[in-house]
Design a protein around this motif. Structure first.
Motif, short mmCIF file in Angstrom:
data_model
loop_
_atom_site.label_atom_id
_atom_site.label_comp_id
_atom_site.label_asym_id
_atom_site.label_seq_id
_atom_site.Cartn_x
_atom_site.Cartn_y
_atom_site.Cartn_z
N TYR A 255 -1.80 14.92 21.56
CA TYR A 255 -0.47 15.39 21.98
C TYR A 255 0.42 14.15 21.41
O TYR A 255 1.53 14.55 20.99
CB TYR A 255 -0.52 15.44 23.30
N LEU A 256 0.05 12.85 21.32
CA LEU A 256 0.84 12.05 21.14
C LEU A 256 0.92 11.36 19.58
O LEU A 256 1.67 10.60 19.15
CB LEU A 256 0.58 10.54 22.08
N GLN B 154 8.30 6.81 27.44
CA GLN B 154 7.77 6.99 28.62
C GLN B 154 7.80 8.42 28.99
O GLN B 154 6.50 9.02 29.43
CB GLN B 154 8.85 6.40 29.81
N GLN B 155 8.78 9.19 28.71
CA GLN B 155 8.45 10.73 28.99
C GLN B 155 7.31 11.23 28.50
O GLN B 155 6.71 12.30 28.71
CB GLN B 155 9.63 11.59 28.76
N ASP B 156 7.26 10.92 27.14
CA ASP B 156 5.90 11.50 26.15
C ASP B 156 4.88 11.46 26.97
O ASP B 156 3.88 12.17 26.94
CB ASP B 156 6.24 10.98 24.79
N LEU B 157 4.63 10.11 27.41
CA LEU B 157 3.32 9.60 28.10
C LEU B 157 2.92 10.71 29.35
O LEU B 157 2.05 11.20 29.35
CB LEU B 157 3.15 8.28 28.53
N ASP C 254 4.24 13.57 29.82
CA ASP C 254 4.18 15.03 29.43
C ASP C 254 2.73 15.14 28.74
O ASP C 254 2.17 16.17 28.73
CB ASP C 254 5.15 15.23 28.10
N ALA C 255 2.22 14.21 28.16
CA ALA C 255 0.78 14.19 27.49
C ALA C 255 -0.28 14.19 28.53
O ALA C 255 -1.05 15.02 28.38
CB ALA C 255 0.42 12.98 26.80
N ILE C 256 -0.03 13.49 29.85
CA ILE C 256 -0.87 13.74 30.87
C ILE C 256 -0.93 15.29 31.61
O ILE C 256 -1.90 15.76 31.73
CB ILE C 256 -0.54 12.76 31.71
N ILE C 257 0.36 15.65 31.70
CA ILE C 257 0.71 16.95 32.29
C ILE C 257 0.14 18.06 31.40
O ILE C 257 -0.62 18.84 31.83
CB ILE C 257 2.21 17.25 32.46
N HIS C 258 0.14 17.74 30.15
CA HIS C 258 -0.52 18.71 29.00
C HIS C 258 -2.13 18.69 29.16
O HIS C 258 -2.69 19.78 29.38
CB HIS C 258 -0.21 18.35 27.64
N ALA C 259 -2.67 17.45 29.33
CA ALA C 259 -4.21 17.36 29.49
C ALA C 259 -4.57 18.04 30.85
O ALA C 259 -5.78 18.78 31.11
CB ALA C 259 -4.37 15.82 29.64
N ASN C 260 -3.74 17.98 31.83
CA ASN C 260 -3.97 18.35 33.29
C ASN C 260 -4.29 19.86 33.14
O ASN C 260 -4.93 20.56 33.85
CB ASN C 260 -2.64 18.15 34.41
N GLN C 261 -3.00 20.78 32.61
CA GLN C 261 -3.36 22.27 32.18
C GLN C 261 -4.17 22.64 31.70
O GLN C 261 -4.99 23.52 32.07
CB GLN C 261 -1.93 22.50 31.59
N ARG C 262 -4.79 21.76 30.49
CA ARG C 262 -6.03 22.19 29.67
C ARG C 262 -7.37 22.22 30.72
O ARG C 262 -8.29 23.18 30.62
CB ARG C 262 -6.08 21.29 28.54
N ILE C 263 -7.43 20.80 31.46
CA ILE C 263 -8.49 20.91 32.41
C ILE C 263 -8.35 22.29 33.51
O ILE C 263 -9.49 22.58 33.70
CB ILE C 263 -8.54 19.49 33.09
N VAL C 264 -7.03 22.16 33.97
CA VAL C 264 -7.05 23.26 35.13
C VAL C 264 -7.75 24.64 34.33
O VAL C 264 -8.38 25.38 35.22
CB VAL C 264 -5.70 23.41 35.69
N ASN C 265 -7.08 24.95 33.39
CA ASN C 265 -7.52 26.19 32.78
C ASN C 265 -9.00 26.32 32.47
O ASN C 265 -9.76 27.21 32.45
CB ASN C 265 -6.88 26.31 31.40
N ARG C 266 -9.67 25.18 31.98
CA ARG C 266 -11.22 25.11 31.89
C ARG C 266 -12.08 25.32 33.17
O ARG C 266 -13.08 26.07 32.97
CB ARG C 266 -11.51 23.70 31.27
N VAL C 267 -11.43 24.78 33.98
CA VAL C 267 -12.05 24.86 35.32
C VAL C 267 -12.03 26.26 36.14
O VAL C 267 -12.99 27.09 36.39
CB VAL C 267 -11.68 23.84 36.61
N ALA C 268 -10.87 26.87 35.78
CA ALA C 268 -10.74 28.37 36.17
C ALA C 268 -11.88 29.33 35.22
O ALA C 268 -11.73 30.33 36.02
CB ALA C 268 -9.09 28.83 35.82
N SER C 269 -11.99 28.91 34.06
CA SER C 269 -13.06 29.70 33.44
C SER C 269 -14.53 29.31 33.50
O SER C 269 -15.21 30.28 33.07
CB SER C 269 -12.61 29.57 32.11
N TYR D 209 5.61 1.04 27.65
CA TYR D 209 5.95 2.24 28.50
C TYR D 209 4.47 2.72 29.00
O TYR D 209 3.51 2.53 28.39
CB TYR D 209 6.28 3.35 27.28
N TRP D 210 4.62 2.97 30.32
CA TRP D 210 3.08 3.54 30.87
C TRP D 210 3.49 4.76 31.88
O TRP D 210 4.30 5.08 32.18
CB TRP D 210 2.48 2.32 31.67
N ALA D 211 2.28 5.29 31.81
CA ALA D 211 2.14 6.59 32.83
C ALA D 211 0.71 6.48 33.39
O ALA D 211 -0.32 6.19 32.80
CB ALA D 211 2.52 7.65 32.13
N SER D 212 0.58 7.03 34.63
CA SER D 212 -0.56 6.90 35.30
C SER D 212 -0.79 7.85 36.44
O SER D 212 0.15 8.35 37.21
CB SER D 212 -0.68 5.51 36.03
#
Length: 233
Positions: free
Chosen positions: A54-55, A63-66, A68-83, A105-108
């Motif tokens: 993503y980055l 900062q916002q990019d970081l 957004d990248a984590i939120i993007h990864a979150n959605q991908r994992i949630v989708n994988r778990v659902a399947s 810049y950091w995100a956690s």
């Protein structure tokens, strides 16, 4: 910025290493997976891969990019778990940093940590999303008691668990000579901040610092997988 290095090792009581990290130019990330079977390993790997991809096309990374990248990864994992039902309950921590000029810049999410070491002082930048952090904030335990508390492994927030994810983030001013350290709780959950600071004080060689901290963790039993990334501004 130069000399960012990292190392990840399996703990003495673990069957697989569910930690992951990457160092990609001025961007670093550390993840620590959780979940049954190979779920934690899948979640942490997914997270670093998705965040890195993503980055990769963004310059500079802010900062916002970081976030957004984590939120993007979150959605991908949630989708994988659902399947895949067998992966239910898997998730991962994530701490991601990017450096631009004199700004960090950091995100956690979760309890993997970011520290800044300057002039002999170690400062924890991130706040753990964990049960013991809530007890510490409430004044019910001390910081040292976090290391031995029976609920020290319980997270209150993780990537890949819920559709909606709150990501902590911030900006820190940095100076030449500052040291940056990212780690999983395989380090911070077994050694004190004073020990981490002493290792950074003892050498300007970042790999020597990482190896010294790894040795210390193994000396106290390495009860979890350990991942450490250290760099100098």
């Amino acid at each position: 910025m130069n000399n960012f290095v990292g190392l990840s090792k399996i703990g003495l009581v673990r069957q697989r290493n569910e930690d992951r990290f990457f160092i990609d130019g001025n961007v670093c990330a550390v993840t620590d997976g959780m979940g049954g079977y190979s779920g934690g390993e899948i979640a942490s790997t997914y997270a670093v891969d998705e965040i890195r991809e993503y980055l990769a096309s963004l310059e500079p990374v802010g900062q916002q990019d970081l976030c957004d990248a984590i939120i993007h990864a979150n959605q991908r994992i949630v989708n994988r778990v659902a399947s895949e039902e067998r992966l239910a309950g898997m998730g991962t921590t994530a701490v991601v940093t990017a450096i631009k000029d004199n700004q960090l810049y950091w995100a956690s999410v979760g309890d993997s940590r970011l520290y800044i070491y300057r002039d002999g002082l170690l400062r924890q930048i991130t706040t753990d999303h964990s049960m013991v952090q809530e007890l510490l904030t409430a004044g019910e335990i001390t910081k040292d008691e976090m290391l031995s508390h029976p609920q020290r492994n319980l997270l209150t927030r993780a990537v890949g668990v819920d559709e909606v994810l709150e990501v902590d983030s911030g900006i820190e001013s940095i100076l030449p000579g500052d040291r940056i350290l990212l780690c999983t709780d395989g380090l911070s959950g077994y050694v004190t901040d004073d020990v981490i600071a002493s290792a950074l004080q003892s050498s300007d060689d970042n790999m020597m610092v990482v190896e010294s901290l790894m040795d210390t963790v193994y000396e106290v039993g390495a009860g979890d997988n350990v991942t450490i990334v250290v760099g100098t501004i």
